[in-house]
Design a protein around this motif. Sequence first.
Motif, short mmCIF file in Angstrom:
data_model
loop_
_atom_site.label_atom_id
_atom_site.label_comp_id
_atom_site.label_asym_id
_atom_site.label_seq_id
_atom_site.Cartn_x
_atom_site.Cartn_y
_atom_site.Cartn_z
N GLU A 38 0.83 -1.30 -0.04
CA GLU A 38 0.02 -0.03 -0.02
C GLU A 38 0.86 1.26 0.04
O GLU A 38 0.38 2.42 0.13
CB GLU A 38 -0.92 -0.14 1.12
N ASN A 39 2.04 1.14 0.11
CA ASN A 39 3.02 2.16 -0.08
C ASN A 39 3.29 2.70 -1.46
O ASN A 39 3.93 1.81 -2.16
CB ASN A 39 4.42 1.89 0.73
N ASP A 40 3.04 4.02 -1.56
CA ASP A 40 3.41 4.49 -2.99
C ASP A 40 4.69 4.49 -3.42
O ASP A 40 5.12 4.56 -4.71
CB ASP A 40 2.49 5.77 -3.43
N ARG A 41 5.58 4.52 -2.24
CA ARG A 41 6.92 4.63 -2.81
C ARG A 41 7.51 3.34 -3.40
O ARG A 41 8.42 3.44 -3.99
CB ARG A 41 7.90 4.90 -1.71
N LEU A 42 6.84 2.08 -2.98
CA LEU A 42 7.25 0.92 -3.40
C LEU A 42 6.53 0.37 -4.49
O LEU A 42 7.10 -0.67 -5.40
CB LEU A 42 7.17 0.09 -2.07
N CYS A 43 5.39 0.70 -4.76
CA CYS A 43 4.60 0.49 -5.81
C CYS A 43 4.79 1.00 -7.18
O CYS A 43 4.66 2.41 -7.63
CB CYS A 43 3.13 0.68 -5.67
N HIS A 66 6.59 -8.24 -8.98
CA HIS A 66 5.64 -7.90 -7.69
C HIS A 66 5.48 -6.37 -7.41
O HIS A 66 4.06 -6.07 -7.30
CB HIS A 66 6.06 -8.62 -6.48
N LEU A 67 6.23 -5.77 -7.76
CA LEU A 67 6.28 -4.16 -7.31
C LEU A 67 5.35 -3.78 -8.45
O LEU A 67 4.54 -2.85 -8.34
CB LEU A 67 7.45 -3.42 -7.40
N ARG A 68 5.23 -4.21 -9.94
CA ARG A 68 4.45 -3.86 -10.92
C ARG A 68 3.07 -4.16 -10.42
O ARG A 68 2.17 -3.48 -10.81
CB ARG A 68 4.91 -4.51 -12.32
N THR A 69 2.97 -5.37 -9.92
CA THR A 69 1.54 -6.07 -9.65
C THR A 69 1.07 -5.06 -8.67
O THR A 69 -0.22 -4.68 -8.61
CB THR A 69 1.70 -7.55 -9.11
N ALA A 70 1.60 -4.70 -7.65
CA ALA A 70 1.31 -3.78 -6.54
C ALA A 70 0.73 -2.43 -7.10
O ALA A 70 -0.22 -1.78 -6.83
CB ALA A 70 2.13 -3.70 -5.38
N TRP A 71 1.66 -1.91 -7.90
CA TRP A 71 1.23 -0.61 -8.71
C TRP A 71 -0.26 -0.68 -9.30
O TRP A 71 -0.88 -0.02 -9.30
CB TRP A 71 2.47 -0.37 -9.76
N SER A 72 -0.19 -1.86 -10.11
CA SER A 72 -1.57 -2.00 -10.95
C SER A 72 -2.51 -2.22 -10.07
O SER A 72 -3.88 -1.78 -10.21
CB SER A 72 -1.30 -3.42 -11.80
N ARG A 73 -2.39 -2.82 -8.85
CA ARG A 73 -3.64 -3.02 -7.94
C ARG A 73 -4.03 -1.67 -7.16
O ARG A 73 -5.03 -1.46 -7.25
CB ARG A 73 -3.14 -4.10 -6.79
N ALA A 81 -3.03 -6.57 -12.84
CA ALA A 81 -2.11 -6.99 -11.75
C ALA A 81 -2.48 -8.64 -11.64
O ALA A 81 -1.61 -9.18 -11.27
CB ALA A 81 -3.05 -6.40 -10.38
N PHE A 82 -3.51 -9.10 -12.13
CA PHE A 82 -3.44 -10.53 -12.31
C PHE A 82 -2.56 -11.08 -13.31
O PHE A 82 -2.11 -12.17 -13.10
CB PHE A 82 -4.82 -10.89 -12.73
#
Length: 400
Positions: A38-43, A66-73, A81-82
């Motif tokens: 949920e951290n925008d710095r990491l997504c 994984h970081l790209r998945t979190a960004w899309s989510r 994300a899927f």
Amino acid sequence: MASFLHLDTYLDTIERAAQRRDGRTLASLLSLSHQHAENDRLCVENPELEVSGRVNPPWQEVVATHLRTAWSRRRGAFDEAFDCQTIIVQAFSRAFQAMESENWPLPVMLTLAVDLRRLACRCAAAGYGKKPHEHLEKAADSIMGLFRVCASDSRATMEKSKKWGMMGLCNQLFKIYFRINKLNLCKPMVRAIDNLVWPKDRFSLAQAITYNYYTGRKAIFEDNFQDAQKFLSFAFHRCHRRAHSNKRQILIYLIPVRMLLGSLPRQQLLRKYSLLQFSGIATAVRSGNVLQLKQELERNEQFFISCGIYLILEKLRMITYRNLFKKVFLILGSFQLDIAAFTAALQFLQEEDADAELTQCIVANLIYEGKIRGYIAYQQQKLVVSKQQAFPSIFACGSN
């Protein structure tokens, strides 16, 4: 685990966990349920450069995606994300298969599978895909790929075997197959776990409870009620006493099975778990009141159908007939009973189309199922019952 203020700190923590072979910490760092997701710095949309400089193979592709998945989510693009999570699972599968005699990443594998299933559910809820259940079916294919990697590990010792990951993956596949109504696909997984040579109690209790819950439900739909009772009872009694909602969910399937096998639920139990929908059913079965059984099924029809147990409860009709006919037997006090007496009882309870022919059919089925010991004398239109336990205990014929 502390939150991360910078991407570099997060990546260094991942690398240290991988170097230490700390599967639990690495799993948490790659989970979409962890606070870092949920951290925008990491997504980050394109984190490949940063990742390649701080994370060593074979984890680079997994971490970057994984970081790209979190960004899309975070953007609400669950279909994207899927797709990214699918790439992660496939990349992990290749890397894990190449690890000989190592199983420390098993927590990572289960976390990735859980996140993939959850994203597939979000896509299904949002209506993504060209056909129904498209994302759920794709998720099942990817998770099955992981299951095969675990099941095919035959060289490692028991302690280091990848086969310890089979039950957790099986539970994720159960959840998908039950949702898309493809229970036939469960059989190969169950067979593979049944064929394991080491004790099943070595799996975690949480996984064993979930596994027994779903194998119990599967047994119900195969009309194997003895096994269903065994599996569901294991799940209920081992489930933590404070997990009230989970125990209630198990009882929704265990109660009908036990009623079919002749054990009716106590009112105290039904009140404790807010399952009074079964109260009138149990009363009707106990008293042989087929009219009340019909009314209770109609009154709670929506609940029973939503739980997938309506047709199972319909099977209680034969036990209710048995209890009604036993009352007739006790009232008449004879071992030669007129079929007309049973017909009159059915008509009194407003049984639809109740006549001599229907009554004979019901009695014949009860005899076949072992619920009545006797035979029909068709010329005399009588039921001749045994002088020894004319109406055996339901437990004695529960497996029929």
